[in-house]
Design a protein around this motif. Sequence first.
Motif, PDB file in Angstrom:
ATOM      1  N   PHE A  59      36.203  38.965  44.812  1.00 23.81           N
ATOM      2  CA  PHE A  59      36.718  40.326  44.581  1.00 23.81           C
ATOM      3  C   PHE A  59      35.615  41.330  44.279  1.00 23.81           C
ATOM      4  CE2 PHE A  59      39.760  37.164  42.914  1.00 23.81           C
ATOM      5  CZ  PHE A  59      40.662  37.226  43.957  1.00 23.81           C
TER       6      PHE A  59
ATOM      7  N   GLY B 298      34.600  39.745  33.463  1.00 20.65           N
ATOM      8  CA  GLY B 298      35.703  38.846  33.136  1.00 20.65           C
ATOM      9  C   GLY B 298      35.261  37.648  32.312  1.00 20.65           C
ATOM     10  N   MET B 299      34.056  37.179  32.590  1.00 23.81           N
ATOM     11  CA  MET B 299      33.546  36.038  31.822  1.00 23.81           C
ATOM     12  C   MET B 299      33.505  36.387  30.334  1.00 23.81           C
ATOM     13  SD  MET B 299      32.151  32.951  31.719  1.00 23.81           S
ATOM     14  CE  MET B 299      32.414  32.560  29.987  1.00 23.81           C
TER      15      MET B 299
ATOM     16  N   HIS C 266      40.397  30.154  36.550  1.00 17.15           N
ATOM     17  CA  HIS C 266      39.000  30.510  36.815  1.00 17.15           C
ATOM     18  C   HIS C 266      38.061  29.689  35.919  1.00 17.15           C
ATOM     19  CE1 HIS C 266      35.362  33.088  36.957  1.00 17.15           C
ATOM     20  NE2 HIS C 266      35.790  33.355  38.177  1.00 17.15           N
TER      21      HIS C 266
ATOM     22  N   ASP D 108      44.866  35.810  32.295  1.00 12.36           N
ATOM     23  CA  ASP D 108      43.682  36.229  33.038  1.00 12.36           C
ATOM     24  C   ASP D 108      44.173  36.993  34.266  1.00 12.36           C
ATOM     25  OD1 ASP D 108      41.478  36.544  34.626  1.00 12.36           O
ATOM     26  OD2 ASP D 108      40.775  34.473  34.458  1.00 12.36           O
TER      27      ASP D 108
ATOM     28  N   ALA E 190      42.293  39.307  35.806  1.00 15.34           N
ATOM     29  CA  ALA E 190      41.040  39.987  36.154  1.00 15.34           C
ATOM     30  C   ALA E 190      41.202  40.822  37.417  1.00 15.34           C
ATOM     31  CB  ALA E 190      39.925  38.958  36.338  1.00 15.34           C
TER      32      ALA E 190
ATOM     33  N   ASP F  38      39.566  43.175  35.107  1.00 18.66           N
ATOM     34  CA  ASP F  38      38.220  43.619  35.498  1.00 18.66           C
ATOM     35  C   ASP F  38      38.331  44.900  36.316  1.00 18.66           C
ATOM     36  OD1 ASP F  38      36.547  41.735  34.400  1.00 18.66           O
ATOM     37  OD2 ASP F  38      36.322  40.549  36.241  1.00 18.66           O
TER      38      ASP F  38
ATOM     39  N   HIS G 243      35.973  46.199  37.753  1.00 17.87           N
ATOM     40  CA  HIS G 243      35.109  46.067  38.940  1.00 17.87           C
ATOM     41  C   HIS G 243      35.709  45.150  40.001  1.00 17.87           C
ATOM     42  CE1 HIS G 243      33.460  42.722  36.355  1.00 17.87           C
ATOM     43  NE2 HIS G 243      33.694  42.079  37.472  1.00 17.87           N
ATOM     44  N   LYS G 244      36.985  44.823  39.829  1.00 16.75           N
ATOM     45  CA  LYS G 244      37.696  44.121  40.896  1.00 16.75           C
ATOM     46  C   LYS G 244      38.570  45.163  41.601  1.00 16.75           C
ATOM     47  CE  LYS G 244      36.323  39.799  39.727  1.00 16.75           C
ATOM     48  NZ  LYS G 244      37.035  38.892  38.842  1.00 16.75           N
TER      49      LYS G 244
HETATM   50  C1  LIG Z   1      36.480  37.480  38.720  1.00 14.38           C
HETATM   51  C2  LIG Z   1      37.358  36.678  37.848  1.00 14.38           C
HETATM   52  C3  LIG Z   1      36.913  36.211  36.617  1.00 14.38           C
HETATM   53  C4  LIG Z   1      35.482  36.389  36.138  1.00 14.38           C
HETATM   54  O1  LIG Z   1      35.142  37.718  36.024  1.00 14.38           O
HETATM   55  P1  LIG Z   1      33.608  38.204  36.179  1.00 14.38           P
HETATM   56  O2  LIG Z   1      33.735  39.665  36.010  1.00 14.38           O
HETATM   57  O3  LIG Z   1      33.180  37.778  37.540  1.00 14.38           O
HETATM   58  O4  LIG Z   1      32.823  37.563  35.098  1.00 14.38           O
HETATM   59  C5  LIG Z   1      37.791  35.515  35.823  1.00 14.38           C
HETATM   60  N1  LIG Z   1      39.043  35.278  36.235  1.00 14.38           N
HETATM   61  C6  LIG Z   1      39.531  35.708  37.414  1.00 14.38           C
HETATM   62  C7  LIG Z   1      40.937  35.387  37.812  1.00 14.38           C
HETATM   63  C8  LIG Z   1      38.697  36.431  38.270  1.00 14.38           C
HETATM   64  O5  LIG Z   1      39.179  36.878  39.435  1.00 14.38           O
END
Ligand SMILES: *Cc1c(COP(=O)(O)O)cnc(C)c1O
Length: 476
Positions: A95, A156-157, A196, A278, A280, A307, A309-310
């Motif tokens: 993503f 997300g981490m 994830h 989650d 994200a 996130d 940035h996704k």
């Molecule tokens: C991208 C993602 C993460 C991790 O996020 P980062 O911003 O890459 O650290 C965690 N969980 C899901 C479902 C994701 O799509």
Amino acid sequence: MATTEEKCAPWSSLLLDAPTRAEIWARLAAAIEDYIARVPEACVTPELKPAELHRRLARFDFQAPLDALEAVDWIIDGLWRYQVHTPHPRYFGLFNPAPVSMGIAADTLVAAFNPQLAAWSHSPLAAEIEAHVVRAVAVKLGYPAETADGTFASGGMEANHTALLCALQNAFPAFAETGARGLERPPVLYVSSQTHHSIARAARLCGLGASSARTVAVDDDLRMRAEDLSAQVRRDREAGFAPFLVVATAGTTNAGIIDPLDEIADAAQSERLWFHVDAAWGGAAAIVPEMRHLLAGIERSDSLILDAHKWLSAPMGAGIFLTRKPDILRRTFGVSTAYMPRDAAGLDITDPHTHSMQWSRRFTGLKVFLALAVAGWDGYAAAIRHQTAMGNLLREELRAAGRQIVNRTELPVVCFAGKGDPEEIVRRVVTSGAAWISTTRLRDQTVIRACITNYRTQPEDIRALVEAVSAANERK
Ligand SMILES: *Cc1c(COP(=O)(O)O)cnc(C)c1O
């Protein structure tokens, strides 16, 4: 003209003189616009040649000074040549979106003004902007405005790591003081095979170890089975463990699957587990009124991550952690030292460092704030709707080309099989530079994965992808 101070000061090579700076900014602005305008014509993927990169870098011994404009041109040329162009409309990968223009502007300004987001009093506007965005996003996802709390994170981490720490702090009030070794029984948490990897990594970082993450079975559609969750929690309790958290996913990385959030919420409630979602990537579906039902139950979670940035297409990284428990972040992260600024003592404010594992922190929230201010929720809804439609078109075109869709989701992640070796097809498509796709494994089968990550992806890009896949299949 450069002044004498600019030319002779000991810091002159750091600040540079005004005419040089003006030329740098002009070139940056031109390069940014040129990239946005021309990236659709570029080859999506670079050649991977480490020796060539080492040769390019060999000249930098940092002894002889380099002309500033030459340095700027060097890196602009290098970025064009040596990266997967994730902002390309034919990048169908993990993503990584095309960043929104207001996000690029925001990150540029943030670098220049360099606000410090540790103490509120150092950057009061920045701190309030972040709190405002956190609340707005929380309310969009169904949390009550009065109790919703949260923080921006690097991604997300870190946001998932924050969730684990909050859940531990909530279940074991002594955790901040004694750590995991002070707990009577070993804590365990629940994930599925589709969760994830950042959750298992967060379990390691929290000192619990990856084995504390128990895997709950999934159904035929790869959704976590809530009945199995309850049964496993009871077994673990009887065996002397301390279950404290279940992590559901709204939009898995592999296949865009949304776990049955309401059922997991029920199980979490009756088993007294912290319920973390989650979201994200998939959480952004809440912005589109006709997609909101896909996330039903997310508002019952104790915490969630999204996130920006996704699917909000912010430049990396912009994680958001949200919780409906108003005091848990402060209890998890709050510390006090003698050197912390006291300028805001007595004011009704929240110091950002009491909510985050970071101390010095970049003004991450500005890119989300400015993008939302300009696009509005409706602008984002239109973009997300468009990407969802492109995902549906891709499914149709693949089926028409004789391939099987092997994941069931309304989100635009398409996993497919049929005709030819998936690894070989992906290798050929990626090395041709026509598009970026990847393989993954679903139910012990290797499949091809293509995700619509870019709001600029058009029907002709979808057709080009399907053609590239067919061509890769036919070539001997
Ligand atoms: C991208 C993602 C993460 C991790 O996020 P980062 O911003 O890459 O650290 C965690 N969980 C899901 C479902 C994701 O799509």
